[in-house]
Write a protein that holds these residues in place. Structure first.
Motif: not given
Length: 180
Positions: A12-19, A132-134, A159-162, A173-174
Motif C-alpha cells: 500500500v502506498h498511502l497518502a492521507d493528505v487530510d491527516r 464511516y461508510s463507503f 475525505r474523498l478516497l482515491y 467519499p468517506v
C-alpha cells in the motif's frame, strides 16, 4: 475438516493528505473462511484510514470476540483506539468505548441500518463515535480487483478516497455519520 484462512498481501502506498500521513505499508491480511471479501476490504481501508504508530489487525480477526477488527496500542500496550468494521452490535461498541480513548466504525453496509441498530442502545460516549461508510458500488467494484498479491495506491483528500487497486481506479467519499 476446518477451512483455513486465505492470506492476501497488500503493498500500500498511502497518502492521507487530510491527516498528513504518507506511508509505504506491506500488509498480510488473513481472510477467515466466514469473512466476506467486502468485509476484508473494508477492514483494510479502515486500517489505512486510521493508520498511526501502534496500529494492528486483531489477532483473532473476524472471529475475535474480545478485540475489534483493527486496534491501536501505545508503547505501554494500552489500547488507545478500537476500530470496528461492518455492523457491530451496541454491546461491542460500548465495550470498546470504555476500553479505548477513541472508537470508530467503518462499514460497507447501509449506514442508516448500522446507525439504527446502535441508536438508543447503551453505548458509552455514543455522541463521540463516528461511523464511516463507503459507497456500496465502490466496494463492489473494488472487491472484483482483489487478488492474493495486491498493489494499492490510496490517497485521501477532503475525505474523498482515491483507490488504485491492481490497476482498477476508483473513488468515493468517506461519509461520516454520528450516533445520536
Amino acid at each position: 475438516m476446518a477451512l483455513s484462512a486465505t492470506l492476501h498481501t497488500f503493498t500500500v502506498h498511502l497518502a492521507d493528505v487530510d491527516r498528513g500521513v504518507y506511508q509505504e505499508l506491506e500488509l498480510r491480511v488473513a481472510r477467515h473462511p466466514s469473512e466476506t471479501a467486502e468485509f476484508m476490504l473494508t477492514r483494510l481501508l479502515a486500517y489505512c484510514l486510521e493508520y498511526e504508530e501502534g496500529i494492528t489487525f486483531s489477532d483473532g480477526g473476524v472471529s475475535s470476540t474480545d478485540e475489534p477488527a483493527v486496534l491501536v496500542r501505545d508503547l505501554t500496550g494500552r489500547m488507545t483506539a478500537w476500530i470496528e468494521v461492518g455492523a457491530p452490535d451496541a454491546e461491542r461498541v460500548h465495550r470498546g468505548s470504555k476500553l479505548a480513548g477513541r472508537v470508530a466504525v467503518y462499514t460497507h453496509r447501509d449506514p442508516a441500518k448500522v446507525l439504527a441498530q446502535l441508536t438508543g442502545k447503551r453505548v458509552h460516549r455514543a455522541g463521540e463515535i463516528p461511523v464511516y461508510s463507503f459507497d456500496r458500488a465502490f466496494i463492489d467494484a473494488a472487491v472484483t480487483a482483489v487478488e492474493r498479491r495486491n498493489t494499492v495506491t490510496l490517497s485521501v483528500t477532503e475525505r474523498l478516497l482515491y483507490l488504485d487497486l491492481n490497476g482498477t481506479i476508483l473513488s468515493t467519499p468517506v461519509e461520516e455519520h454520528r450516533l445520536a
